[in-house]
Design a protein around this motif. Structure first.
Motif, PDB file in Angstrom:
ATOM      1  N   GLY A  88       0.816  -1.210   0.000  1.00 47.69           N
ATOM      2  CA  GLY A  88       0.000   0.000   0.000  1.00 47.69           C
ATOM      3  C   GLY A  88       0.847   1.255   0.000  1.00 47.69           C
ATOM      4  N   ARG A  89       1.913   1.246   0.803  1.00 48.44           N
ATOM      5  CA  ARG A  89       2.839   2.389   0.803  1.00 48.44           C
ATOM      6  C   ARG A  89       3.414   2.623  -0.586  1.00 48.44           C
ATOM      7  N   ASP A  90       3.822   1.539  -1.239  1.00 53.70           N
ATOM      8  CA  ASP A  90       4.413   1.669  -2.570  1.00 53.70           C
ATOM      9  C   ASP A  90       3.426   2.267  -3.565  1.00 53.70           C
ATOM     10  N   MET A  91       2.143   1.878  -3.436  1.00 58.99           N
ATOM     11  CA  MET A  91       1.154   2.439  -4.354  1.00 58.99           C
ATOM     12  C   MET A  91       0.934   3.923  -4.090  1.00 58.99           C
ATOM     13  N   LEU A  92       0.911   4.314  -2.823  1.00 59.12           N
ATOM     14  CA  LEU A  92       0.767   5.734  -2.505  1.00 59.12           C
ATOM     15  C   LEU A  92       1.912   6.539  -3.110  1.00 59.12           C
ATOM     16  N   ARG A  93       3.087   5.979  -3.052  1.00 58.02           N
ATOM     17  CA  ARG A  93       4.258   6.663  -3.614  1.00 58.02           C
ATOM     18  C   ARG A  93       4.162   6.744  -5.135  1.00 58.02           C
ATOM     19  N   GLU A  94       3.779   5.633  -5.767  1.00 52.39           N
ATOM     20  CA  GLU A  94       3.730   5.588  -7.234  1.00 52.39           C
ATOM     21  C   GLU A  94       2.647   6.504  -7.794  1.00 52.39           C
ATOM     22  N   THR A  95       1.538   6.618  -7.104  1.00 50.16           N
ATOM     23  CA  THR A  95       0.430   7.436  -7.603  1.00 50.16           C
ATOM     24  C   THR A  95       0.548   8.908  -7.215  1.00 50.16           C
ATOM     25  N   ARG A  96       1.549   9.218  -6.403  1.00 56.40           N
ATOM     26  CA  ARG A  96       1.749  10.579  -5.885  1.00 56.40           C
ATOM     27  C   ARG A  96       0.473  11.066  -5.171  1.00 56.40           C
ATOM     28  N   ALA A  97      -0.107  10.171  -4.378  1.00 57.81           N
ATOM     29  CA  ALA A  97      -1.349  10.485  -3.668  1.00 57.81           C
ATOM     30  C   ALA A  97      -1.130  11.611  -2.666  1.00 57.81           C
ATOM     31  N   ASP A  98      -2.161  12.423  -2.486  1.00 58.68           N
ATOM     32  CA  ASP A  98      -2.105  13.438  -1.432  1.00 58.68           C
ATOM     33  C   ASP A  98      -3.202  13.224  -0.391  1.00 58.68           C
ATOM     34  N   ALA A  99      -3.889  12.071  -0.458  1.00 59.11           N
ATOM     35  CA  ALA A  99      -4.871  11.714   0.565  1.00 59.11           C
ATOM     36  C   ALA A  99      -5.195  10.225   0.419  1.00 59.11           C
ATOM     37  N   VAL A 100      -5.765   9.672   1.481  1.00 57.23           N
ATOM     38  CA  VAL A 100      -6.113   8.251   1.525  1.00 57.23           C
ATOM     39  C   VAL A 100      -7.559   8.128   1.991  1.00 57.23           C
ATOM     40  N   LEU A 101      -8.317   7.261   1.327  1.00 51.38           N
ATOM     41  CA  LEU A 101      -9.691   6.981   1.748  1.00 51.38           C
ATOM     42  C   LEU A 101      -9.808   5.482   2.001  1.00 51.38           C
ATOM     43  N   ALA A 102     -10.190   5.113   3.222  1.00 51.53           N
ATOM     44  CA  ALA A 102     -10.392   3.710   3.579  1.00 51.53           C
ATOM     45  C   ALA A 102     -11.866   3.374   3.440  1.00 51.53           C
ATOM     46  N   LEU A 103     -12.159   2.346   2.656  1.00 50.45           N
ATOM     47  CA  LEU A 103     -13.527   1.874   2.448  1.00 50.45           C
ATOM     48  C   LEU A 103     -13.624   0.455   2.993  1.00 50.45           C
ATOM     49  N   GLY A 104     -14.452   0.236   4.003  1.00 48.41           N
ATOM     50  CA  GLY A 104     -14.620  -1.110   4.532  1.00 48.41           C
ATOM     51  C   GLY A 104     -14.576  -1.139   6.044  1.00 48.41           C
ATOM     52  N   GLY A 105     -13.884  -2.167   6.570  1.00 47.12           N
ATOM     53  CA  GLY A 105     -13.821  -2.369   8.010  1.00 47.12           C
ATOM     54  C   GLY A 105     -12.453  -2.061   8.584  1.00 47.12           C
ATOM     55  N   GLY A 106     -12.178  -2.693   9.731  1.00 48.81           N
ATOM     56  CA  GLY A 106     -10.949  -2.389  10.440  1.00 48.81           C
ATOM     57  C   GLY A 106      -9.694  -2.676   9.644  1.00 48.81           C
ATOM     58  N   SER A 107      -9.681  -3.751   8.867  1.00 47.73           N
ATOM     59  CA  SER A 107      -8.481  -4.095   8.106  1.00 47.73           C
ATOM     60  C   SER A 107      -8.168  -3.040   7.056  1.00 47.73           C
TER      61      SER A 107
END
Length: 398
Positions: A88-107
């Motif tokens: 997940g960290r690698d994808m955030l870096r590759e996409t140059r994300a500036d925010a994260v949205l969690a959809l689902g449960g605790g995991s």
């Protein structure tokens, strides 16, 4: 009925972290405006594979995000294993994300937070986790690097919705690695009760059981105070009223929404108080034996309540009354609270013994080896003097 009055005149601290919560069938209409208000231009959604394909999962979220949607990480797995965090960290870096949205449960929520911490800190995880040394309180390093803002669209009633702790599973050792970073607390939460209907009943039930066990532990805590108690008691009431409806003809978006709100209240309340030995044991058993935390906690909670009785006195009188305390009127005792909890779980059809969920005495040694390395072990209202006391609790629950 005798109850222990909360001493409102004593000193206490109450810090309520900033949080924006949108609730209702129109809540997702606020998703894009809220992200734009925060200056977000590239958000990555974290979710599991099933929600990524479900018509009430990722597709409507992607539509609401529009051009803000920079990608989706769909490799979320149960107990948030470290390899998924790293990916997940690698994808955030590759996409140059500036925010994260969690959809689902605790995991999903914990995986998103963990990936964000690894990205922001840019250090090995060994340097970021809480350390546990014998005879000393836990020590968490300061994680001061900037973090991507977090947003949550929950579909299960997990207490992770409103919290800032991140516990990930190290698969090779079976240990949980804990990181604490207030910067990863959700800036905004969007609760559309209809989305929760996409989650299987068994998953929702287990998360709600976990929330109930945590709420009771928060009310046991020696750090209990009036504002937290109000949140935790309302959570218990919502869970009491709606858990029995789950999976029946009375199940509905309204029921799922009430359970989600109970989880938020429990998360907020236990931020002010604490949990204890029930949660610590549930974490250890769940991580090593791949069992659902809520069911494990339901089995253990009555036994831990009895163990804590010398330190908690009548703190759980209201819990005993809410969950159906003794007809004889002895609802002020810890034992009556333990019976009320056990009776409520029995009416739900929840297993009552560890052996019912595949945990045998042979597993005790690994559980005992892990339990002191859990944050909540050190916050139990009654001090654990020896691991033999923990063994006795496990044996009683066997």
């Amino acid at each position: 009925m005798q109850t222990e009055a909360v001493q409102t005149s004593r000193s206490f601290r109450h810090f309520a972290p900033a949080m924006r919560l949108y609730y209702g069938e129109d809540s997702l209409e606020s998703l894009r405006p809220e992200l734009e208000r925060s200056g977000v231009t590239r958000v990555v959604v974290f979710c599991g594979r099933s929600l990524s394909q479900h018509p009430q999962g990722l597709p409507p979220i992607a539509r609401h995000l529009g051009a803000l949607h920079a990608g989706s990480f769909t490799e979320v797995a149960s107990h948030s294993p470290l390899p998924a965090i790293i990916a997940g960290r690698d994808m955030l870096r590759e996409t140059r994300a500036d925010a994260v949205l969690a959809l689902g449960g605790g995991s999903a929520i914990v995986t998103a937070r963990g990936a964000t911490i690894l990205l922001g800190e840019d250090r090995p995880i060994e340097a970021l986790v809480t350390r546990f040394a014998p005879g000393q309180p836990p020590r968490s390093p300061r994680l001061q690097a900037p973090k991507l803002p977090q947003f949550v669209v929950p579909t299960t009633p997990t207490t992770a919705i409103a919290k800032a702790g991140t516990a990930v599973l190290e698969p090779a050792s079976g240990r949980r690695l804990t990181m604490l970073d207030p910067r990863t607390r959700a800036q905004a939460i969007f609760v559309d009760p209809r989305l929760a209907l996409a989650t299987p009943v068994a998953v929702v039930r287990d998360a709600a059981l976990n929330a109930l066990a945590m709420a009771v532990q928060g009310l046991e805590s020696h750090m209990r105070q009036p504002l937290a108690e109000a949140s935790l008691l309302e959570a218990v009431r919502l869970l009491r009223d709606n858990l029995p409806r789950l999976g029946t003809s009375a199940d509905s978006a309204e029921v799922r929404g009430a359970l989600l709100l109970a989880a938020v209240l429990t998360g907020q309340g236990t931020d002010q108080t604490s949990c204890g030995l029930t949660a610590a044991l549930g974490h250890c058993i769940g991580a090593r034996h791949h069992t659902a935390n809520g069911t494990v906690n339901a089995v253990l909670l009555p036994h831990v309540i009895r163990f804590n009785a010398p330190a908690t006195g009548e703190r759980l009188a209201a819990v005993a009354a809410l969950l159906g305390g003794d007809e004889a009127g002895q609802t002020g005792t810890a034992d009556s609270a333990a019976r009320a909890c056990a009776g409520f779980f029995a009416r739900l059809g929840v297993p009552s013994r560890l052996s019912d969920i595949g945990i045998e005495a042979a597993a005790f040694e690994s559980i005992l080896a892990d339990v002191e390395d859990d944050w909540f072990f050190h916050q139990n209202p009654r001090r654990v003097e020896s691991l033999q006391q923990v063994r006795d609790i496990l044996q009683a629950a066997l």
